[in-house]
Motif scaffolding. Sequence first.
Motif, PDB file in Angstrom:
ATOM      1  N   VAL A 111       0.866  -1.180   0.000  1.00  0.00           N
ATOM      2  CA  VAL A 111       0.000   0.000   0.000  1.00  0.00           C
ATOM      3  C   VAL A 111       0.900   1.227   0.000  1.00  0.00           C
ATOM      4  O   VAL A 111       1.676   1.437   0.943  1.00  0.00           O
ATOM      5  CB  VAL A 111      -0.938   0.045   1.219  1.00  0.00           C
ATOM      6  CG1 VAL A 111      -1.764   1.328   1.214  1.00  0.00           C
ATOM      7  CG2 VAL A 111      -1.856  -1.184   1.234  1.00  0.00           C
ATOM      8  N   VAL A 112       0.824   2.024  -1.060  1.00  0.00           N
ATOM      9  CA  VAL A 112       1.638   3.236  -1.156  1.00  0.00           C
ATOM     10  C   VAL A 112       0.752   4.429  -0.829  1.00  0.00           C
ATOM     11  O   VAL A 112      -0.198   4.729  -1.553  1.00  0.00           O
ATOM     12  CB  VAL A 112       2.247   3.390  -2.559  1.00  0.00           C
ATOM     13  CG1 VAL A 112       3.125   4.643  -2.605  1.00  0.00           C
ATOM     14  CG2 VAL A 112       3.056   2.160  -2.938  1.00  0.00           C
ATOM     15  N   GLY A 113       1.047   5.088   0.268  1.00  0.00           N
ATOM     16  CA  GLY A 113       0.242   6.203   0.746  1.00  0.00           C
ATOM     17  C   GLY A 113      -0.378   5.851   2.080  1.00  0.00           C
ATOM     18  O   GLY A 113      -1.171   4.908   2.177  1.00  0.00           O
ATOM     19  N   ALA A 114      -0.025   6.603   3.119  1.00  0.00           N
ATOM     20  CA  ALA A 114      -0.523   6.321   4.464  1.00  0.00           C
ATOM     21  C   ALA A 114      -1.384   7.456   4.997  1.00  0.00           C
ATOM     22  O   ALA A 114      -1.519   7.633   6.211  1.00  0.00           O
ATOM     23  CB  ALA A 114       0.646   6.059   5.406  1.00  0.00           C
ATOM     24  N   GLY A 115      -1.984   8.229   4.073  1.00  0.00           N
ATOM     25  CA  GLY A 115      -2.916   9.272   4.486  1.00  0.00           C
ATOM     26  C   GLY A 115      -4.269   8.669   4.835  1.00  0.00           C
ATOM     27  O   GLY A 115      -4.381   7.478   5.123  1.00  0.00           O
ATOM     28  N   ARG A 116      -5.308   9.483   4.757  1.00  0.00           N
ATOM     29  CA  ARG A 116      -6.628   9.040   5.208  1.00  0.00           C
ATOM     30  C   ARG A 116      -7.129   7.821   4.440  1.00  0.00           C
ATOM     31  O   ARG A 116      -7.486   6.806   5.031  1.00  0.00           O
ATOM     32  CB  ARG A 116      -7.630  10.202   5.081  1.00  0.00           C
ATOM     33  CG  ARG A 116      -9.034   9.830   5.524  1.00  0.00           C
ATOM     34  CD  ARG A 116      -9.925  11.038   5.644  1.00  0.00           C
ATOM     35  NE  ARG A 116      -9.976  11.833   4.410  1.00  0.00           N
ATOM     36  CZ  ARG A 116     -10.869  12.812   4.199  1.00  0.00           C
ATOM     37  NH1 ARG A 116     -11.755  13.098   5.145  1.00  0.00           N
ATOM     38  NH2 ARG A 116     -10.855  13.496   3.081  1.00  0.00           N
ATOM     39  N   ILE A 117      -7.148   7.889   3.106  1.00  0.00           N
ATOM     40  CA  ILE A 117      -7.685   6.776   2.336  1.00  0.00           C
ATOM     41  C   ILE A 117      -6.703   5.609   2.311  1.00  0.00           C
ATOM     42  O   ILE A 117      -7.105   4.434   2.345  1.00  0.00           O
ATOM     43  CB  ILE A 117      -8.073   7.216   0.905  1.00  0.00           C
ATOM     44  CG1 ILE A 117      -8.888   6.118   0.202  1.00  0.00           C
ATOM     45  CG2 ILE A 117      -6.846   7.594   0.097  1.00  0.00           C
ATOM     46  CD1 ILE A 117     -10.219   5.831   0.837  1.00  0.00           C
ATOM     47  N   GLY A 118      -5.402   5.893   2.281  1.00  0.00           N
ATOM     48  CA  GLY A 118      -4.424   4.815   2.312  1.00  0.00           C
ATOM     49  C   GLY A 118      -4.479   4.034   3.617  1.00  0.00           C
ATOM     50  O   GLY A 118      -4.397   2.797   3.618  1.00  0.00           O
ATOM     51  N   ALA A 119      -4.621   4.735   4.725  1.00  0.00           N
ATOM     52  CA  ALA A 119      -4.725   4.070   6.023  1.00  0.00           C
ATOM     53  C   ALA A 119      -5.978   3.202   6.081  1.00  0.00           C
ATOM     54  O   ALA A 119      -5.961   2.092   6.614  1.00  0.00           O
ATOM     55  CB  ALA A 119      -4.742   5.105   7.139  1.00  0.00           C
ATOM     56  N   HIS A 120      -7.055   3.709   5.524  1.00  0.00           N
ATOM     57  CA  HIS A 120      -8.303   2.941   5.509  1.00  0.00           C
ATOM     58  C   HIS A 120      -8.137   1.672   4.682  1.00  0.00           C
ATOM     59  O   HIS A 120      -8.502   0.571   5.108  1.00  0.00           O
ATOM     60  CB  HIS A 120      -9.429   3.805   4.954  1.00  0.00           C
ATOM     61  CG  HIS A 120     -10.775   3.170   5.012  1.00  0.00           C
ATOM     62  ND1 HIS A 120     -11.255   2.350   4.014  1.00  0.00           N
ATOM     63  CD2 HIS A 120     -11.745   3.203   5.961  1.00  0.00           C
ATOM     64  CE1 HIS A 120     -12.462   1.925   4.327  1.00  0.00           C
ATOM     65  NE2 HIS A 120     -12.782   2.422   5.513  1.00  0.00           N
ATOM     66  N   HIS A 121      -7.574   1.804   3.482  1.00  0.00           N
ATOM     67  CA  HIS A 121      -7.369   0.638   2.624  1.00  0.00           C
ATOM     68  C   HIS A 121      -6.442  -0.382   3.287  1.00  0.00           C
ATOM     69  O   HIS A 121      -6.684  -1.601   3.217  1.00  0.00           O
ATOM     70  CB  HIS A 121      -6.770   1.063   1.288  1.00  0.00           C
ATOM     71  CG  HIS A 121      -7.746   1.739   0.369  1.00  0.00           C
ATOM     72  ND1 HIS A 121      -9.108   1.562   0.457  1.00  0.00           N
ATOM     73  CD2 HIS A 121      -7.545   2.588  -0.685  1.00  0.00           C
ATOM     74  CE1 HIS A 121      -9.700   2.259  -0.491  1.00  0.00           C
ATOM     75  NE2 HIS A 121      -8.774   2.898  -1.189  1.00  0.00           N
ATOM     76  N   ALA A 122      -5.384   0.086   3.913  1.00  0.00           N
ATOM     77  CA  ALA A 122      -4.434  -0.830   4.545  1.00  0.00           C
ATOM     78  C   ALA A 122      -5.110  -1.625   5.658  1.00  0.00           C
ATOM     79  O   ALA A 122      -4.890  -2.840   5.795  1.00  0.00           O
ATOM     80  CB  ALA A 122      -3.234  -0.052   5.090  1.00  0.00           C
ATOM     81  N   ALA A 123      -5.928  -0.963   6.460  1.00  0.00           N
ATOM     82  CA  ALA A 123      -6.623  -1.650   7.543  1.00  0.00           C
ATOM     83  C   ALA A 123      -7.615  -2.673   7.006  1.00  0.00           C
ATOM     84  O   ALA A 123      -7.744  -3.777   7.545  1.00  0.00           O
ATOM     85  CB  ALA A 123      -7.333  -0.632   8.433  1.00  0.00           C
ATOM     86  N   VAL A 124      -8.321  -2.305   5.935  1.00  0.00           N
ATOM     87  CA  VAL A 124      -9.265  -3.243   5.324  1.00  0.00           C
ATOM     88  C   VAL A 124      -8.535  -4.461   4.777  1.00  0.00           C
ATOM     89  O   VAL A 124      -8.935  -5.613   5.002  1.00  0.00           O
ATOM     90  CB  VAL A 124     -10.075  -2.545   4.216  1.00  0.00           C
ATOM     91  CG1 VAL A 124     -10.847  -3.565   3.375  1.00  0.00           C
ATOM     92  CG2 VAL A 124     -11.039  -1.534   4.819  1.00  0.00           C
ATOM     93  N   LEU A 125      -7.439  -4.226   4.059  1.00  0.00           N
ATOM     94  CA  LEU A 125      -6.674  -5.331   3.483  1.00  0.00           C
ATOM     95  C   LEU A 125      -6.126  -6.259   4.559  1.00  0.00           C
ATOM     96  O   LEU A 125      -6.129  -7.487   4.408  1.00  0.00           O
ATOM     97  CB  LEU A 125      -5.528  -4.785   2.638  1.00  0.00           C
ATOM     98  CG  LEU A 125      -5.932  -4.164   1.293  1.00  0.00           C
ATOM     99  CD1 LEU A 125      -4.805  -3.299   0.750  1.00  0.00           C
ATOM    100  CD2 LEU A 125      -6.303  -5.251   0.290  1.00  0.00           C
ATOM    101  N   ALA A 126      -5.654  -5.690   5.657  1.00  0.00           N
ATOM    102  CA  ALA A 126      -5.083  -6.499   6.728  1.00  0.00           C
ATOM    103  C   ALA A 126      -6.105  -7.458   7.323  1.00  0.00           C
ATOM    104  O   ALA A 126      -5.737  -8.499   7.888  1.00  0.00           O
ATOM    105  CB  ALA A 126      -4.511  -5.598   7.823  1.00  0.00           C
ATOM    106  N   ALA A 127      -7.395  -7.117   7.196  1.00  0.00           N
ATOM    107  CA  ALA A 127      -8.453  -7.943   7.768  1.00  0.00           C
ATOM    108  C   ALA A 127      -9.093  -8.888   6.759  1.00  0.00           C
ATOM    109  O   ALA A 127      -9.953  -9.695   7.134  1.00  0.00           O
ATOM    110  CB  ALA A 127      -9.529  -7.041   8.379  1.00  0.00           C
ATOM    111  N   LEU A 128      -8.704  -8.799   5.477  1.00  0.00           N
ATOM    112  CA  LEU A 128      -9.323  -9.634   4.455  1.00  0.00           C
ATOM    113  C   LEU A 128      -8.699 -11.023   4.406  1.00  0.00           C
ATOM    114  O   LEU A 128      -7.488 -11.178   4.551  1.00  0.00           O
ATOM    115  CB  LEU A 128      -9.184  -8.974   3.073  1.00  0.00           C
ATOM    116  CG  LEU A 128     -10.086  -7.776   2.767  1.00  0.00           C
ATOM    117  CD1 LEU A 128      -9.776  -7.241   1.372  1.00  0.00           C
ATOM    118  CD2 LEU A 128     -11.561  -8.160   2.868  1.00  0.00           C
TER     119      LEU A 128
END
Length: 334
Positions: free
Chosen positions: A5-22
């Motif tokens: 995941v490249v980008g740890a701003g608002r949407i990047g953080a959200h995507h990373a958290a979702v992916l970690a739980a998939l």
Amino acid sequence: MRIGVVGAGRIGAHHAAVLAALDGVECVVVADADHARAAALAARIGARAAPSPEAVFDGRVDAVVIAATTAAHPGLIARAARAGLPAFCEKPVALDVPGTLRALRETDAAGTLLQLGFQRRFDAGFRAARAALRAGRLGRVHTIRAVTSDPAPPPAAFLAQSGGLFRDCLVHDFDAVRWLTGREVTEVYARGAAGGASAALFEEAGDVETAAALLTLDDGTLVTATATRCNGAGYDVRTELSGELDQWVVGLDARTPATSAEPSGPPPPARPWSGFLERFADAYRAELAAFLLAARGEAPNPCPGREGLHALLVAEACETSRRENRPVRVTPPA
């Protein structure tokens, strides 16, 4: 799968958290130009932080999610293509048509997958409305009304690099209209305004806080699309499809931020939608799950990068119309 995941701003953080739980995700590798921000996010969600965005493409991930600043999208898409990695990219591919075409040529030449982040295609309401329309339950659709309203203006730094209200915000409505109907926009007429306490903020960015566009589809259907950054009642995304047999509304529920003026109307929501991450939480999860399937070759690409080009052309036509105060034809991509 190992997902970068490249980008740890608002949407990047959200995507990373979702992916970690998939299911099916072995690990998430987070990178950001601000390494401290990436490290903090990785620690919070149980992921690994890469030393730099470039390090994500070193062969230790199976696919990449691009959620960096918009200006970085084309270069990161090209890096993913050259590394042979399937990529998911938040919209837009680029802020202009030449940049978008260059990035698409990179993925075409490499033969890699590029899925674009138009999350409304994965929202339950939008999907139900599309199915109803395609099944003929509405009859001939004569009018479509699309509304997107943010509760408050974004930071000035974001406005300066967002591309403007049409490219950043209403582009979602333009894509949704195309996806819902299967039709193309042939002409637009758009206006914009900036007033109130935030007027100077938008004027300095060369942008508007509120906009309205009249779109004509290739079958003659008329579409109105409006957006604002200053909807104090809450976050509001609705699309009304009006046909000769029925009328369907996406986004009309107990949390729609609207107060009925009718004595017998419903009460105002106790907890209106606060923002896009909350309103489309399920859609974001669904689009990333779909990306994993497509990246593994188990399903087709649900939103190819070229879809972003179509929506961008409508947005650019609207911006030209607003600035020049005239109708503008939409030229199909080559």
